[in-house]
Design a protein around this motif. Structure first.
Motif, PDB file in Angstrom:
ATOM      1  N   SER A 109     -48.457  14.222 -57.095  1.00 16.32           N
ATOM      2  CA  SER A 109     -49.657  13.795 -57.565  1.00 16.32           C
ATOM      3  C   SER A 109     -50.669  12.858 -56.143  1.00 16.32           C
ATOM      4  O   SER A 109     -50.194  12.404 -55.149  1.00 16.32           O
ATOM      5  CB  SER A 109     -49.742  12.213 -58.846  1.00 16.32           C
ATOM      6  N   LEU A 163     -51.472   9.560 -54.199  1.00 17.58           N
ATOM      7  CA  LEU A 163     -50.910   8.414 -54.578  1.00 17.58           C
ATOM      8  C   LEU A 163     -51.121   7.719 -53.234  1.00 17.58           C
ATOM      9  O   LEU A 163     -52.131   8.012 -52.458  1.00 17.58           O
ATOM     10  CB  LEU A 163     -49.442   8.077 -54.131  1.00 17.58           C
ATOM     11  N   GLY A 218     -43.884   4.674 -55.602  1.00 16.59           N
ATOM     12  CA  GLY A 218     -44.957   5.024 -55.851  1.00 16.59           C
ATOM     13  C   GLY A 218     -46.151   5.155 -54.872  1.00 16.59           C
ATOM     14  O   GLY A 218     -47.540   5.160 -55.113  1.00 16.59           O
ATOM     15  N   ASP A 221     -43.263  14.208 -56.225  1.00 13.59           N
ATOM     16  CA  ASP A 221     -44.795  13.954 -56.715  1.00 13.59           C
ATOM     17  C   ASP A 221     -45.420  14.406 -55.803  1.00 13.59           C
ATOM     18  O   ASP A 221     -45.592  13.995 -54.712  1.00 13.59           O
ATOM     19  CB  ASP A 221     -44.507  11.819 -56.919  1.00 13.59           C
ATOM     20  N   ARG A 278     -42.951  10.234 -49.222  1.00 15.61           N
ATOM     21  CA  ARG A 278     -43.402   9.917 -50.896  1.00 15.61           C
ATOM     22  C   ARG A 278     -42.202  10.279 -51.851  1.00 15.61           C
ATOM     23  O   ARG A 278     -41.205  10.883 -51.358  1.00 15.61           O
ATOM     24  CB  ARG A 278     -44.255  11.441 -51.039  1.00 15.61           C
ATOM     25  N   PRO A 279     -42.424   9.665 -52.894  1.00 15.10           N
ATOM     26  CA  PRO A 279     -41.670  10.223 -54.099  1.00 15.10           C
ATOM     27  C   PRO A 279     -40.983  11.616 -53.924  1.00 15.10           C
ATOM     28  O   PRO A 279     -42.139  12.106 -54.000  1.00 15.10           O
ATOM     29  CB  PRO A 279     -42.302   9.203 -54.993  1.00 15.10           C
ATOM     30  N   ARG A 322     -40.709   5.399 -53.304  1.00 11.66           N
ATOM     31  CA  ARG A 322     -39.960   5.552 -54.435  1.00 11.66           C
ATOM     32  C   ARG A 322     -40.183   4.930 -55.310  1.00 11.66           C
ATOM     33  O   ARG A 322     -40.918   4.935 -56.572  1.00 11.66           O
ATOM     34  CB  ARG A 322     -38.078   4.923 -54.272  1.00 11.66           C
TER      35      ARG A 322
END
Length: 383
Positions: free
Chosen positions: A94, A96, A148, A92, A88-89, A146
């Motif tokens: 959130s 995704l 997202g 982050d 994952r980024p 990267r």
């Protein structure tokens, strides 16, 4: 929809059996309606039962070059555990969109996910060579993370953590491997562990294909079962958006993406790179360049590759074609492109299919990667 050519089948791979080929050649594969292809495909692949509980355990975590990673592990019901990385980024938390990235075949079975993803450790020399030839020196799954995405990359039956141990390989294939190893020693070649393993693994693929057929399944059937399980693992992870995941890969990974997409209701978009042709175009010297995983017995009775890839139209589909690809003819690629456009037009979704043509050898290089990422951002934004 008509067959690409009404001419008799001929080619280097049919020498001596041209007449037989005409007798057993299926009626036009594309005569199957799209909604019939998944059922026919599942039957000819002999996909094993999916109803096994998959308990996922989490292991090591790391942050590297803007990506957070976690090591996942699960068992598919037989053999060693599947190792996987979820990327994952960095930072982050959130929700995704998810993507399942599928590693290639590439005659490298010692490694699986490492071929396309950077994990917590160093990159092996053999992997660096493969990436330079096939992936523009990129760990493209990290690039996808990267951008997202929550990206899962896993080893599949025959590769990496799921590879066969040499001591389980049959005597016939091992006799051939020992001859190859003796030749290498006579030349003074110093083979590392991974290079020596590939000499064992190459003839073992043929031997395993026979055994799988005897059991009523196939390389493609066993592999797609594990990919379907991985799709559900990813879709069920916290922090992964509902609505299905993207599946994508290059070469053997592209074949895996096509099969999994056709058989899964849990996919939202598909990327198939350097792995597309009609079958008629493959019999002129291309069939034996490919893995059993792609050309399973009877697959022609389910559909050609473009029919399988378009089975879930209007699902968004990106296909990357490399015009200097020595594993597929340009004529076969262009015929496949035409058939895909017809399939998507029949589904009333011409805009959902994107063809990307690059002047490159068999690869998923940076130009094709960047084109896919741009297309994928637009697709995800529109869903």
């Amino acid at each position: 929809m008509k067959r690409d050519s009404d001419a008799p089948l001929s080619g280097r791979d049919l020498r001596g059996i041209e007449g037989l080929a005409e007798l057993v050649r299926p009626d036009p594969f594309s005569s199957l309606a799209a909604d019939r292809i998944p059922g026919a495909l599942s039957d000819v692949l002999g996909v094993p039962d999916l109803t096994v509980p998959v308990a996922v355990t989490e292991g090591e975590t790391w942050t590297r070059d803007g990506v957070d990673g976690v090591h996942l592990r699960w068992n598919v019901g037989f053999g060693p555990d599947t190792d996987a990385w979820l990327l994952r980024p960095a930072g982050d938390a959130s929700t995704l969109p998810g993507a399942l990235a599928m590693h290639c075949h590439s005659d490298v079975k010692f490694y699986g996910k490492e071929k396309i993803a950077d994990g917590p450790g160093e990159v092996a020399p053999a992997v660096r060579v493969l990436r330079s030839e096939a992936y523009g020196d990129r760990a493209w799954t990290n690039e996808l993370a990267r951008s997202g995405m929550a990206v899962l990359v896993h080893d599949v039956f025959g590769w990496g953590s799921r590879r066969a141990s040499v001591d389980t390989m049959p005597q016939r294939s091992e006799r051939y491997a020992r001859l190859r190893l003796a030749e290498a020693a006579a030349r003074g070649d110093e083979l590392g562990e991974s290079a020596a393993y590939e000499i064992h693994a190459a003839p073992h693929e043929d031997a395993m294909a026979k055994t799988l057929g005897l059991l009523g399944t196939s390389w493609g059937g066993v592999v797609v079962r594990e990919d379907l399980l991985a799709i559900d693992v990813l879709a069920g992870r916290p922090g992964v958006a509902a609505g299905g995941v993207t599946v994508l890969g290059m070469s053997g990974g592209g074949a895996r993406a096509a099969l999994a997409s056709a058989l899964s209701d849990n996919v939202r978009a598909v990327g198939i790179m350097s792995m597309m042709s009609t079958f008629d175009a493959m019999v002129d010297g291309y069939v034996h360049e490919h893995t059993w995983m792609m050309l399973n017995p009877h697959i022609g009775r389910a559909g050609e590759w473009p029919d399988i890839a378009a089975a879930r139209a209007p699902r968004p589909l990106f296909v990357g074609y490399a015009t200097a690809d020595d594993l597929f003819s340009v004529a076969g690629m262009r015929a496949a492109d035409t058939r895909l456009r017809e399939r998507y037009r029949d589904a009333g979704a011409e805009g959902s299919y994107r063809a990307c043509w690059v002047d490159a050898p068999h690869s998923f290089g940076t130009e094709m990667q960047d084109a896919f990422l741009a297309w994928h951002r637009d697709v995800i934004a529109a869903l």
